[in-house]
Design an enzyme around this catalytic site. Structure first.
Site, PDB file in Angstrom:
ATOM      1  N   LYS A 121       3.359  -2.148  -2.827  1.00 11.30           N
ATOM      2  CA  LYS A 121       3.260  -1.156  -3.894  1.00 11.30           C
ATOM      3  C   LYS A 121       3.366  -1.835  -5.262  1.00 11.30           C
ATOM      4  O   LYS A 121       2.626  -1.507  -6.189  1.00 11.30           O
ATOM      5  CB  LYS A 121       4.349  -0.083  -3.714  1.00 11.30           C
ATOM      6  CG  LYS A 121       4.047   0.829  -2.526  1.00 11.30           C
ATOM      7  CD  LYS A 121       5.236   1.677  -2.087  1.00 11.30           C
ATOM      8  CE  LYS A 121       4.890   2.420  -0.795  1.00 11.30           C
ATOM      9  NZ  LYS A 121       6.021   3.187  -0.247  1.00 11.30           N
ATOM     10  N   GLN A 147      12.143   4.450  -1.471  1.00 11.19           N
ATOM     11  CA  GLN A 147      11.589   3.963  -0.207  1.00 11.19           C
ATOM     12  C   GLN A 147      12.439   4.455   0.958  1.00 11.19           C
ATOM     13  O   GLN A 147      13.646   4.255   0.978  1.00 11.19           O
ATOM     14  CB  GLN A 147      11.525   2.418  -0.236  1.00 11.19           C
ATOM     15  CG  GLN A 147      10.833   1.815   0.961  1.00 11.19           C
ATOM     16  CD  GLN A 147       9.351   2.183   1.064  1.00 11.19           C
ATOM     17  OE1 GLN A 147       8.640   2.217   0.061  1.00 11.19           O
ATOM     18  NE2 GLN A 147       8.885   2.466   2.260  1.00 11.19           N
ATOM     19  N   ASP A 150       5.695  10.642  -4.930  1.00  8.68           N
ATOM     20  CA  ASP A 150       5.569  10.628  -3.467  1.00  8.68           C
ATOM     21  C   ASP A 150       5.359  12.051  -2.933  1.00  8.68           C
ATOM     22  O   ASP A 150       5.025  12.224  -1.765  1.00  8.68           O
ATOM     23  CB  ASP A 150       6.857  10.055  -2.832  1.00  8.68           C
ATOM     24  CG  ASP A 150       6.608   8.708  -2.166  1.00  8.68           C
ATOM     25  OD1 ASP A 150       5.431   8.343  -1.972  1.00  8.68           O
ATOM     26  OD2 ASP A 150       7.594   8.024  -1.838  1.00  8.68           O
TER      27      ASP A 150
END
Ligand code: NAD
Length: 282
Positions: A52, A96, A119
């Protein structure tokens, strides 16, 4: 049979984003920023965060990674997220997953400012997606939808079987498919006869984490098969949840692993971060 090339589609999307970021920087002095919170030392999580960060660099974003030991307290993680909520250089915040067992993941995700929730895991965004309002959608299902669009795969009225019902993959996938007028069946670990559902489907989308779960006799001739699963075998090979060699000859379209959905997830994260930056700078 057509192989859906997620790698090249993702590359195209990232290159468009890079062009747009260059213009934003030149004309308006805006540099989109993404903050990643990484807790613990799970090698897979570290590898994803590295990918990422690399993608951010490539498209010209400002990015920071907050690395924390897995002994960290819930309050310290919350404190970091709140700091990022208030940081004007940060447009997107990503935690994460998975988090260590002593951390309440749902409580952490709810602290993220929904306007920075790139997200798409905050209940505010999940609710807006379900009601077909503009919002940040979870990146993986959004990437799958983009593949359908790019390959002109019609969803209206189609029977779609989603295998796996997690909050980050199966459930948002089902919501986006319903919004596109598909007839959606969602299956999971307690589904009694999985094959009965998959065999009927025009499109199968599987995100479970069980290598080889979907076998050739579970797939209708001419079906579209999208494999979200990522499994690392003992010999180091990465495979999906579909018995690819046996299933592929029966399909009209299929995604490979690697090179299918995975790269699209990162491309959608970049797209969501750009969207957040633009929305915050109107
Ligand atoms: P999860 O463990 O949270 O959820 C798994 C889901 O699969 C659950 O709903 C469970 O009920 C269901 N399931 C488990 N075994 C099953 C079985 N035998 N039959 C039917 N359903 C079953 O996992 P997750 O976070 O949703 O991830 C699922 C998979 O997708 C993993 O392999 C993960 O690595 C992968 N993934 C890939 C991407 C990507 O970018 N390609 C992104 C996220 C997750």
């Amino acid at each position: 049979m057509h192989i859906i090339d997620g790698k090249s589609l993702a590359q195209q999307i990232r290159s468009h984003i890079a062009d747009e970021v260059e213009i934003l920087g030149r004309e308006r002095n805006i540099v989109p920023g993404l903050a990643v919170v990484l807790v613990g030392d799970d090698p897979a999580s570290h590898a994803y965060v590295k990918m990422k960060a690399k993608a951010c660099k490539e498209v010209g974003y400002y990015s920071i990674v907050h690395e924390m030991p897995d002994t960290i307290s819930q309050d310290e993680i919350i404190g970091t997220i709140k700091m990022m909520n208030d940081n004007p250089r940060i447009d997107g915040i990503l935690v994460q997953l998975p988090l260590p067992p002593h951390i309440d993941t749902d409580a952490i995700l709810e602290v993220i400012d929904p306007a920075k929730d790139v997200d798409g895991f905050h209940p505010y965004n999940v609710g807006r997606i379900v009601t077909k309002l503009d919002a940040f959608a979870s990146c993986t299902p959004q990437g799958v939808m983009r593949m359908f669009e790019h390959y002109d795969i019609d969803l209206k009225g189609k029977d779609v079987c989603v295998v796996g019902a997690s909050n980050i993959v199966g459930k948002p996938m089902a919501a986006l498919l319903l919004n596109a007028d598909a007839t959606v069946t969602v299956t999971h670990i307690y589904t009694q006869d999985l094959a009965r559902h998959t065999r009927e489907a025009d499109i199968i989308i599987v995100g479970v984490g069980v290598p080889g779960l979907i076998k050739a006799d579970m797939v209708k001739e001419g079906a579209v098969v999208i494999d979200i699963g990522i499994n690392k075998l003992d010999d180091g090979r990465l495979v999906g949840d579909v018995d690819y060699d046996a299933v592929a000859p029966k399909c009209s379209y299929i995604t490979p692993v690697p090179g299918g959905v995975g790269p699209m997830t990162i491309a959608m994260l970049m797209e969501n971060t750009l969207k957040a930056a633009k929305a915050r700078n109107v």
